[in-house]
Write an enzyme that holds these catalytic residues in place. Structure first.
Site, PDB file in Angstrom:
ATOM      1  N   GLU A 241       0.804  -1.262  -0.071  1.00 50.52           N
ATOM      2  CA  GLU A 241       0.075   0.157   0.032  1.00 50.52           C
ATOM      3  C   GLU A 241       0.852   1.253   0.074  1.00 50.52           C
ATOM      4  O   GLU A 241       1.531   1.641   1.004  1.00 50.52           O
ATOM      5  CB  GLU A 241      -0.826   0.207   1.102  1.00 50.52           C
ATOM      6  N   THR A 242       1.056   1.889  -1.145  1.00 46.96           N
ATOM      7  CA  THR A 242       1.685   3.308  -1.312  1.00 46.96           C
ATOM      8  C   THR A 242       0.719   4.139  -0.994  1.00 46.96           C
ATOM      9  O   THR A 242      -0.487   4.149  -1.419  1.00 46.96           O
ATOM     10  CB  THR A 242       2.419   3.267  -2.373  1.00 46.96           C
TER      11      THR A 242
END
Length: 268
Positions: A241-242
């Protein structure tokens, strides 16, 4: 935490690719260039509004190598995953095929991607409904196509599955990780380290009702694509998850880096 909105439009400009994040025509052109250069084999799963849902695989599988799958683009507003995969592919050489049997699913939700919307154009979530876990979710059109090719996907992800997502609400990074252990091991820690080269690790203790410890949500089985593949036999899995509130090109580079680390960790 504010909820994610299915039909809000998100769009960013990439200096790396000199286009906007939802430019699906440019994405497809560059994808075809990279797959041709690497001589990857296409496997068309189906079509959604004329756009192909397809896998790309090593030119020739080797039974003695690990088989791993990298996927992205399940949510259309999480655009740095697909563009990160293009960047990742651009740095590959054919030596990769002496290390792993590689399968890529670059863009799982083309109709959402082209609009910059989270869900597909039918209002469905392409990352839910793969497992029955009591959430009442049913598969999207994309999900039904992928589930119809379960045997192919299970073989492709036998030794690992990485899915690259983004958190549209966050300025920090984190990881969902799956390992057959009580605590995150080298696989999970290596992926998180690749992400934290680019962004600070989340300080949140809970995200979407999931406990977070040192940036990792560990062995949380929802009805997502990656949870289904791990539950079905993949040795390890992760969902990166960026933070979509951060610079878009930096997010692209972080996604590329976590893919590189996933490959490195899968054959060491």
């Amino acid at each position: 935490m504010n909820s994610r909105t299915p039909y809000q439009t998100f769009r960013w400009h990439s200096e790396i690719f000199d286009c906007y994040s939802n430019d699906i025509e440019q994405f497809e052109r560059q994808l075809l260039q990279e797959t041709a250069r690497l001589q990857l084999k296409p496997r068309v799963i189906g079509h959604i509004d004329g756009w192909p849902l397809q896998l790309w695989q090593s030119p020739a599988a080797n039974a003695g190598l690990p088989s791993v799958l990298i996927s992205s683009g399940f949510h259309g507003e999480e655009a740095a995953g697909p563009w990160g995969m293009l960047h990742f592919m651009s740095e590959l050489t054919d030596t990769i095929f002496t290390q792993v049997n590689l399968t890529l699913l670059p863009l799982a939700n083309p109709t959402g991607f082209s609009k910059g919307h989270r869900f597909n154009r039918f209002g469905e979530n392409p990352n839910r409904g793969y497992l029955s876990v009591g959430d009442g979710a049913t598969p999207s059109l994309e999900g039904k196509l992928l589930l119809a090719h379960a045997q192919l996907l299970l073989a492709a992800s036998r030794d690992g599955i990485l899915t690259c997502h983004e958190d549209i609400l966050s300025q920090q990074t984190y990881l969902y990780a799956f390992e057959p252990s009580k605590q995150p091991g080298a696989f999970s820690q290596g992926l998180l380290a690749a992400l934290t080269q680019y962004f600070p690790v989340t300080e949140a203790a809970v995200i979407d009702d999931c406990p977070v410890e040192n940036g990792i949500i560990f062995n949380h089985f929802d009805s997502s694509f990656e949870a289904w593949l791990v539950r079905s036999g993949a040795k390890a899995g992760a969902c990166s998850e960026t933070p979509a509130k951060a610079n878009f090109d930096r997010r692209i580079l972080a996604n590329s880096a976590v893919m590189q680390q996933f490959i490195a960790g899968s054959h060491n």
